[in-house]
Scaffold this motif. Sequence first.
Motif, PDB file in Angstrom:
ATOM      1  N   LEU A   1     -10.496   8.834  10.362  1.00 46.42           N
ATOM      2  CA  LEU A   1     -11.483   8.453   9.347  1.00 46.42           C
ATOM      3  C   LEU A   1     -10.794   7.849   8.130  1.00 46.42           C
ATOM      4  CD1 LEU A   1     -13.988  11.444   9.479  1.00 46.42           C
ATOM      5  CD2 LEU A   1     -14.542   9.038   9.893  1.00 46.42           C
ATOM      6  N   LEU A   2      -9.705   8.477   7.691  1.00 47.97           N
ATOM      7  CA  LEU A   2      -8.989   7.980   6.519  1.00 47.97           C
ATOM      8  C   LEU A   2      -8.379   6.608   6.784  1.00 47.97           C
ATOM      9  CD1 LEU A   2      -7.826   8.421   3.684  1.00 47.97           C
ATOM     10  CD2 LEU A   2      -5.906   9.624   4.754  1.00 47.97           C
ATOM     11  N   ALA A   3      -7.663   6.471   7.909  1.00 54.47           N
ATOM     12  CA  ALA A   3      -6.942   5.226   8.176  1.00 54.47           C
ATOM     13  C   ALA A   3      -7.879   4.071   8.506  1.00 54.47           C
ATOM     14  CB  ALA A   3      -5.942   5.440   9.313  1.00 54.47           C
ATOM     15  N   MET A   4      -8.815   4.283   9.452  1.00 53.75           N
ATOM     16  CA  MET A   4      -9.746   3.204   9.798  1.00 53.75           C
ATOM     17  C   MET A   4     -10.694   2.917   8.638  1.00 53.75           C
ATOM     18  SD  MET A   4     -10.643   3.553  13.830  1.00 53.75           S
ATOM     19  CE  MET A   4      -9.344   3.634  15.072  1.00 53.75           C
ATOM     20  N   GLY A   5     -11.055   3.962   7.883  1.00 54.53           N
ATOM     21  CA  GLY A   5     -11.889   3.734   6.703  1.00 54.53           C
ATOM     22  C   GLY A   5     -11.176   2.882   5.673  1.00 54.53           C
ATOM     23  N   LEU A   6      -9.877   3.145   5.497  1.00 54.64           N
ATOM     24  CA  LEU A   6      -9.091   2.341   4.566  1.00 54.64           C
ATOM     25  C   LEU A   6      -9.019   0.895   5.033  1.00 54.64           C
ATOM     26  CD1 LEU A   6      -7.254   2.218   2.072  1.00 54.64           C
ATOM     27  CD2 LEU A   6      -5.337   2.896   3.546  1.00 54.64           C
ATOM     28  N   GLY A   7      -8.734   0.692   6.331  1.00 55.07           N
ATOM     29  CA  GLY A   7      -8.657  -0.668   6.855  1.00 55.07           C
ATOM     30  C   GLY A   7      -9.975  -1.410   6.760  1.00 55.07           C
ATOM     31  N   ALA A   8     -11.078  -0.719   7.078  1.00 60.28           N
ATOM     32  CA  ALA A   8     -12.399  -1.352   7.009  1.00 60.28           C
ATOM     33  C   ALA A   8     -12.773  -1.701   5.576  1.00 60.28           C
ATOM     34  CB  ALA A   8     -13.446  -0.432   7.639  1.00 60.28           C
ATOM     35  N   ALA A   9     -12.443  -0.785   4.639  1.00 60.02           N
ATOM     36  CA  ALA A   9     -12.770  -1.038   3.237  1.00 60.02           C
ATOM     37  C   ALA A   9     -11.957  -2.206   2.682  1.00 60.02           C
ATOM     38  CB  ALA A   9     -12.519   0.224   2.406  1.00 60.02           C
ATOM     39  N   VAL A  10     -10.666  -2.215   2.963  1.00 55.54           N
ATOM     40  CA  VAL A  10      -9.817  -3.315   2.488  1.00 55.54           C
ATOM     41  C   VAL A  10     -10.288  -4.639   3.084  1.00 55.54           C
ATOM     42  CG1 VAL A  10      -7.491  -4.293   2.597  1.00 55.54           C
ATOM     43  CG2 VAL A  10      -7.806  -1.876   2.062  1.00 55.54           C
TER      44      VAL A  10
ATOM     45  N   TYR B   1      -5.892  -6.197   6.256  1.00 57.27           N
ATOM     46  CA  TYR B   1      -5.982  -4.747   6.399  1.00 57.27           C
ATOM     47  C   TYR B   1      -5.145  -4.059   5.331  1.00 57.27           C
ATOM     48  CZ  TYR B   1      -1.185  -4.922   7.932  1.00 57.27           C
ATOM     49  OH  TYR B   1       0.161  -5.126   7.953  1.00 57.27           O
ATOM     50  N   ASP B   2      -4.243  -4.815   4.668  1.00 55.89           N
ATOM     51  CA  ASP B   2      -3.183  -4.243   3.849  1.00 55.89           C
ATOM     52  C   ASP B   2      -3.659  -4.000   2.420  1.00 55.89           C
ATOM     53  OD1 ASP B   2      -0.856  -3.505   2.602  1.00 55.89           O
ATOM     54  OD2 ASP B   2       0.375  -5.040   3.559  1.00 55.89           O
ATOM     55  N   PRO B   3      -3.754  -2.740   1.973  1.00 57.29           N
ATOM     56  CA  PRO B   3      -4.187  -2.488   0.596  1.00 57.29           C
ATOM     57  C   PRO B   3      -3.221  -3.036  -0.441  1.00 57.29           C
ATOM     58  CG  PRO B   3      -3.384  -0.462   1.636  1.00 57.29           C
ATOM     59  CD  PRO B   3      -3.483  -1.492   2.715  1.00 57.29           C
ATOM     60  N   ALA B   4      -1.943  -3.200  -0.060  1.00 57.04           N
ATOM     61  CA  ALA B   4      -0.980  -3.762  -1.004  1.00 57.04           C
ATOM     62  C   ALA B   4      -1.347  -5.196  -1.372  1.00 57.04           C
ATOM     63  CB  ALA B   4       0.426  -3.713  -0.402  1.00 57.04           C
ATOM     64  N   VAL B   5      -1.817  -5.952  -0.375  1.00 59.04           N
ATOM     65  CA  VAL B   5      -2.235  -7.331  -0.626  1.00 59.04           C
ATOM     66  C   VAL B   5      -3.489  -7.350  -1.496  1.00 59.04           C
ATOM     67  CG1 VAL B   5      -3.045  -9.460   0.465  1.00 59.04           C
ATOM     68  CG2 VAL B   5      -1.215  -8.130   1.532  1.00 59.04           C
ATOM     69  N   LEU B   6      -4.451  -6.483  -1.178  1.00 58.69           N
ATOM     70  CA  LEU B   6      -5.720  -6.454  -1.909  1.00 58.69           C
ATOM     71  C   LEU B   6      -5.530  -6.064  -3.371  1.00 58.69           C
ATOM     72  CD1 LEU B   6      -8.889  -6.621  -1.553  1.00 58.69           C
ATOM     73  CD2 LEU B   6      -8.804  -4.139  -1.281  1.00 58.69           C
ATOM     74  N   LEU B   7      -4.633  -5.096  -3.631  1.00 60.64           N
ATOM     75  CA  LEU B   7      -4.528  -4.515  -4.975  1.00 60.64           C
ATOM     76  C   LEU B   7      -3.347  -5.041  -5.781  1.00 60.64           C
ATOM     77  CD1 LEU B   7      -5.360  -0.807  -4.046  1.00 60.64           C
ATOM     78  CD2 LEU B   7      -6.859  -2.458  -5.184  1.00 60.64           C
ATOM     79  N   ALA B   8      -2.581  -5.978  -5.197  1.00 54.01           N
ATOM     80  CA  ALA B   8      -1.401  -6.485  -5.903  1.00 54.01           C
ATOM     81  C   ALA B   8      -1.774  -7.120  -7.238  1.00 54.01           C
ATOM     82  CB  ALA B   8      -0.654  -7.493  -5.034  1.00 54.01           C
ATOM     83  N   GLY B   9      -2.892  -7.814  -7.263  1.00 57.11           N
ATOM     84  CA  GLY B   9      -3.324  -8.482  -8.490  1.00 57.11           C
ATOM     85  C   GLY B   9      -3.763  -7.537  -9.582  1.00 57.11           C
ATOM     86  N   PHE B  10      -3.964  -6.259  -9.232  1.00 59.30           N
ATOM     87  CA  PHE B  10      -4.391  -5.259 -10.215  1.00 59.30           C
ATOM     88  C   PHE B  10      -3.250  -4.294 -10.562  1.00 59.30           C
ATOM     89  CE2 PHE B  10      -8.073  -6.461  -7.624  1.00 59.30           C
ATOM     90  CZ  PHE B  10      -8.918  -6.959  -8.607  1.00 59.30           C
TER      91      PHE B  10
ATOM     92  N   ALA C   1       0.254   1.148  -2.952  1.00 55.46           N
ATOM     93  CA  ALA C   1      -0.468   0.884  -1.704  1.00 55.46           C
ATOM     94  C   ALA C   1       0.499   0.567  -0.573  1.00 55.46           C
ATOM     95  CB  ALA C   1      -1.451  -0.274  -1.903  1.00 55.46           C
ATOM     96  N   ALA C   2       1.565  -0.164  -0.884  1.00 54.34           N
ATOM     97  CA  ALA C   2       2.558  -0.495   0.141  1.00 54.34           C
ATOM     98  C   ALA C   2       3.289   0.752   0.625  1.00 54.34           C
ATOM     99  CB  ALA C   2       3.556  -1.510  -0.403  1.00 54.34           C
ATOM    100  N   ILE C   3       3.496   1.724  -0.275  1.00 52.43           N
ATOM    101  CA  ILE C   3       4.172   2.962   0.119  1.00 52.43           C
ATOM    102  C   ILE C   3       3.340   3.736   1.132  1.00 52.43           C
ATOM    103  CG2 ILE C   3       5.031   5.184  -0.709  1.00 52.43           C
ATOM    104  CD1 ILE C   3       5.760   3.794  -3.334  1.00 52.43           C
ATOM    105  N   VAL C   4       2.000   3.689   1.002  1.00 52.18           N
ATOM    106  CA  VAL C   4       1.132   4.341   1.993  1.00 52.18           C
ATOM    107  C   VAL C   4       1.393   3.765   3.370  1.00 52.18           C
ATOM    108  CG1 VAL C   4      -1.261   4.713   2.726  1.00 52.18           C
ATOM    109  CG2 VAL C   4      -0.676   4.851   0.305  1.00 52.18           C
ATOM    110  N   VAL C   5       1.430   2.437   3.458  1.00 54.72           N
ATOM    111  CA  VAL C   5       1.664   1.778   4.745  1.00 54.72           C
ATOM    112  C   VAL C   5       3.060   2.106   5.262  1.00 54.72           C
ATOM    113  CG1 VAL C   5       1.791  -0.449   5.923  1.00 54.72           C
ATOM    114  CG2 VAL C   5       0.050  -0.062   4.157  1.00 54.72           C
ATOM    115  N   PHE C   6       4.053   2.094   4.376  1.00 51.87           N
ATOM    116  CA  PHE C   6       5.427   2.387   4.776  1.00 51.87           C
ATOM    117  C   PHE C   6       5.548   3.803   5.341  1.00 51.87           C
ATOM    118  CE2 PHE C   6       9.605   4.136   3.655  1.00 51.87           C
ATOM    119  CZ  PHE C   6      10.425   3.281   4.360  1.00 51.87           C
TER     120      PHE C   6
END
Length: 446
Positions: free
Chosen positions: A249-258, A271-280, A286-291
Amino acid sequence: MFDTLARHFGQDSLAATDPSQRSLGLRGTAALWLGANVVVTTILTGMLLVPDLRFGQAMFIVLLGSALGILPLVLVGLMGQRSGLSTMVLARASYGVHGAKLPSLVNLVSLLAWSWIQALLAGMSLNYAVEATTGYSNLPLFTVLCETLVVLIALRGHLGIERVERWAAVGMLLLAGAVFYAMGRNFAFAELFAMPVEPRNEISAGVAFDIVIATAFSWIPLAADYNRHCRSQKAAAVGTWVGYVAATLLAMGLGAAVSGFSVLAGMQQTYDPAVLLAGFGFGLPAAIVVFLSVMTTNVMCVYSATLSYLNMRPQTRFWKPALAIGVLSILGSQIPGILDNFQNFLLIIGSVFIPAFAVMIADYFVIQRGSYLEADLLDPRGGRYRYLAGFNPAAFAAYALGAVLAYYWGWVAPLAFGASLPVFVLTAVFYVVLRKWVLVPRMQAA
């Protein structure tokens, strides 16, 4: 020199685990499976669901599919907890002492493919974070560094993996919560839930359900490898179910939301939250979560691939195939275009593993009434599980039927509700019928 160094490596083997030496309780098991499945490939799977489906519908399918799809994994994990044996050693009872080498080989190859994909995705995320911070970019280097760390952890054996998983699970939960908070501050979740359907990946509700089920089934080969270290059946069953469902739920929810927010913002779908949130200013956390997600999962893939190799070559010392598999994982992550067919890879994994483990589960819980002779399973000659020259014809006949059904219903004439569950049930029933009344093997003396 290598022998001296190897003393610091894990000494894991195919021998049954001693109940007094088992290291996983309920919380440890839940953390293990949560850390395993909060992984970048699962996040990427969530991206495939939105905007092809509404966000709320996608999350309901994820909940239902993971809650049901994890049950066979729980059952195989219970087999490991009761016997203390790894998954592919248990396969000897249903496929035969030599027949089990085929699923071992298939599992080894598929885990290598998983490792390649995850290493590349981890390298991409780490490269993105470093480039955004320092301006330096070197995707091959960061991919190799990620996979090298994975190999070093895997060489420590199951105890090293369990320690890493516990801390990584806590870290990922905290960081994932921070990522969702950052998305909520910069995007409107109400717009995400109201987002209209837009076909992009040819994902229907039935295909989505099948993909979620296939994701759960892809973990079955690892179930007994880790749950054989559980202290109790409750820890093995409840811990696995809770950890896996929460993680999915957490992982697919994160990917779907991003994915949804990137489309709503007019960005390239990601799918990458680092890309989505880099501008903020939130790209690095966010990249550490993926790593972290890749480190925890890829370590388990390398470890279980090693146990699959040991099932084919039992006399080999643990560290040798672990190191070789790690090197192959590093090399494979450099293959160009390995992400292009990720969705098809998931469906192929389901087609391969669903019938294979339907046979194993039916044999243990129905034919053998929940009990195997561990000494015969570890006997190189197979003992009572030798069957016909080391092969069980009923198992391979049932598996062949299941594989044909999975291919037909998955690729030729797809079912509206997906092929995974029908294939699993029909393969199990067919095996029981064959094993009891048609291809009844002459059991060897115990």
